[in-house]
Design a protein around this motif. Structure first.
Motif, PDB file in Angstrom:
ATOM      1  N   GLY A 102       0.815  -1.193   0.000  1.00 47.88           N
ATOM      2  CA  GLY A 102       0.000   0.000   0.000  1.00 47.88           C
ATOM      3  C   GLY A 102       0.852   1.248   0.000  1.00 47.88           C
ATOM      4  N   PRO A 103       0.234   2.395   0.199  1.00 53.70           N
ATOM      5  CA  PRO A 103       1.012   3.637   0.285  1.00 53.70           C
ATOM      6  C   PRO A 103       1.992   3.559   1.451  1.00 53.70           C
ATOM      7  CG  PRO A 103      -1.336   4.085   0.080  1.00 53.70           C
ATOM      8  CD  PRO A 103      -1.215   2.623   0.327  1.00 53.70           C
ATOM      9  N   TRP A 104       3.141   4.189   1.292  1.00 51.55           N
ATOM     10  CA  TRP A 104       4.119   4.189   2.365  1.00 51.55           C
ATOM     11  C   TRP A 104       3.666   5.127   3.482  1.00 51.55           C
ATOM     12  CZ3 TRP A 104       7.692   0.558   2.402  1.00 51.55           C
ATOM     13  CH2 TRP A 104       8.041  -0.042   1.190  1.00 51.55           C
ATOM     14  N   GLY A 105       3.859   4.696   4.722  1.00 49.10           N
ATOM     15  CA  GLY A 105       3.523   5.532   5.858  1.00 49.10           C
ATOM     16  C   GLY A 105       4.643   6.512   6.164  1.00 49.10           C
ATOM     17  N   GLN A 106       4.570   7.110   7.332  1.00 46.12           N
ATOM     18  CA  GLN A 106       5.587   8.085   7.722  1.00 46.12           C
ATOM     19  C   GLN A 106       6.865   7.438   8.209  1.00 46.12           C
ATOM     20  OE1 GLN A 106       3.683  10.751  10.550  1.00 46.12           O
ATOM     21  NE2 GLN A 106       2.970  12.059   8.890  1.00 46.12           N
ATOM     22  N   GLY A 107       6.786   6.179   8.567  1.00 45.86           N
ATOM     23  CA  GLY A 107       7.965   5.497   9.060  1.00 45.86           C
ATOM     24  C   GLY A 107       8.319   5.923  10.480  1.00 45.86           C
ATOM     25  N   THR A 108       9.374   5.328  10.975  1.00 40.85           N
ATOM     26  CA  THR A 108       9.874   5.685  12.306  1.00 40.85           C
ATOM     27  C   THR A 108      11.388   5.863  12.212  1.00 40.85           C
ATOM     28  OG1 THR A 108       9.844   5.081  14.652  1.00 40.85           O
ATOM     29  CG2 THR A 108      10.070   3.264  13.076  1.00 40.85           C
ATOM     30  N   GLN A 109      11.868   6.975  12.756  1.00 42.22           N
ATOM     31  CA  GLN A 109      13.278   7.334  12.632  1.00 42.22           C
ATOM     32  C   GLN A 109      14.123   6.588  13.655  1.00 42.22           C
ATOM     33  OE1 GLN A 109      14.999   9.757  10.502  1.00 42.22           O
ATOM     34  NE2 GLN A 109      16.748   8.680  11.410  1.00 42.22           N
ATOM     35  N   VAL A 110      15.158   5.943  13.166  1.00 41.86           N
ATOM     36  CA  VAL A 110      16.160   5.319  14.022  1.00 41.86           C
ATOM     37  C   VAL A 110      17.474   6.055  13.800  1.00 41.86           C
ATOM     38  CG1 VAL A 110      17.519   3.238  14.449  1.00 41.86           C
ATOM     39  CG2 VAL A 110      15.046   3.068  14.030  1.00 41.86           C
ATOM     40  N   THR A 111      18.017   6.586  14.873  1.00 35.72           N
ATOM     41  CA  THR A 111      19.290   7.291  14.795  1.00 35.72           C
ATOM     42  C   THR A 111      20.268   6.616  15.746  1.00 35.72           C
ATOM     43  OG1 THR A 111      18.189   9.390  14.299  1.00 35.72           O
ATOM     44  CG2 THR A 111      20.479   9.497  15.045  1.00 35.72           C
ATOM     45  N   VAL A 112      21.352   6.135  15.173  1.00 37.59           N
ATOM     46  CA  VAL A 112      22.407   5.503  15.966  1.00 37.59           C
ATOM     47  C   VAL A 112      23.582   6.466  16.002  1.00 37.59           C
ATOM     48  CG1 VAL A 112      23.861   3.482  16.280  1.00 37.59           C
ATOM     49  CG2 VAL A 112      21.613   3.257  15.172  1.00 37.59           C
ATOM     50  N   SER A 113      23.870   6.959  17.192  1.00 39.19           N
ATOM     51  CA  SER A 113      24.911   7.978  17.320  1.00 39.19           C
ATOM     52  C   SER A 113      25.506   7.934  18.718  1.00 39.19           C
ATOM     53  CB  SER A 113      24.324   9.362  17.046  1.00 39.19           C
ATOM     54  OG  SER A 113      25.295  10.369  17.277  1.00 39.19           O
ATOM     55  N   SER A 114      26.784   8.230  18.801  1.00 41.16           N
ATOM     56  CA  SER A 114      27.433   8.298  20.101  1.00 41.16           C
ATOM     57  C   SER A 114      27.467   9.742  20.597  1.00 41.16           C
ATOM     58  CB  SER A 114      28.855   7.730  20.012  1.00 41.16           C
ATOM     59  OG  SER A 114      29.596   8.395  19.003  1.00 41.16           O
TER      60      SER A 114
END
Length: 114
Positions: A102-114
Motif C-alpha cells: 500500500g502507500p508508504w507511511g511516515q515510518g519511524t526514525q532510528v538514529t544511531v549515534s554516540s
C-alpha cells in the motif's frame, strides 16, 4: 482500508537495541506477509526483513544475526527487534505488505549515534 503505522524508533548509541512496531488499523494483518524496509540518508529504500503469515522469516544480509522479526496476531502488530545497532543502521524504517504494497507511511526514525 487497512493502514500500517510504524513506531518505536529513537536515538540509541552504537551497540544498543530498539524494537520497532508495525501496527495494523482497519483490518486484520495476520494473514499477510509483512516487510520492513529502511531509507538511510542519501540512499534508496532497502528491504530489511520479512515475516510470512505462517511465520517464515527472512533477513537482509546486513541485518542477519542482529535482528528478529516477529508478529503478535492478537495485537495485530509486527515487530522488528534490532540489536547491536551500528551507525549505518541510521534510517527511517517502514513496514508494508509484501504482496500488493500500500502507500508508504511516515515510518519511524532510528538514529544511531554516540
Amino acid at each position: 482500508q487497512v493502514q500500517l503505522v510504524e513506531s518505536g524508533g529513537g536515538l540509541v548509541q552504537p551497540g544498543g537495541s530498539l524494537r520497532l512496531s508495525c501496527a495494523g488499523f482497519g483490518s486484520r494483518i495476520s494473514g499477510n506477509p509483512i516487510d520492513w524496509y529502511r531509507t538511510a540518508p542519501g540512499k534508496e529504500r532497502e528491504w530489511v526483513a520479512q515475516i510470512t503469515s505462517d511465520g517464515y522469516l527472512s533477513y537482509a544480509d546486513s541485518m542477519k544475526g542482529r535482528s528478529t522479526i516477529s508478529r503478535d496476531n492478537a495485537k495485530n502488530t509486527v515487530y522488528l527487534q534490532m540489536n547491536s545497532l551500528k551507525l549505518e543502521d541510521t534510517a527511517v524504517y517502514y513496514c508494508n505488505f509484501a504482496i500488493r504494497p500500500g502507500p508508504w507511511g511516515q515510518g519511524t526514525q532510528v538514529t544511531v549515534s554516540s
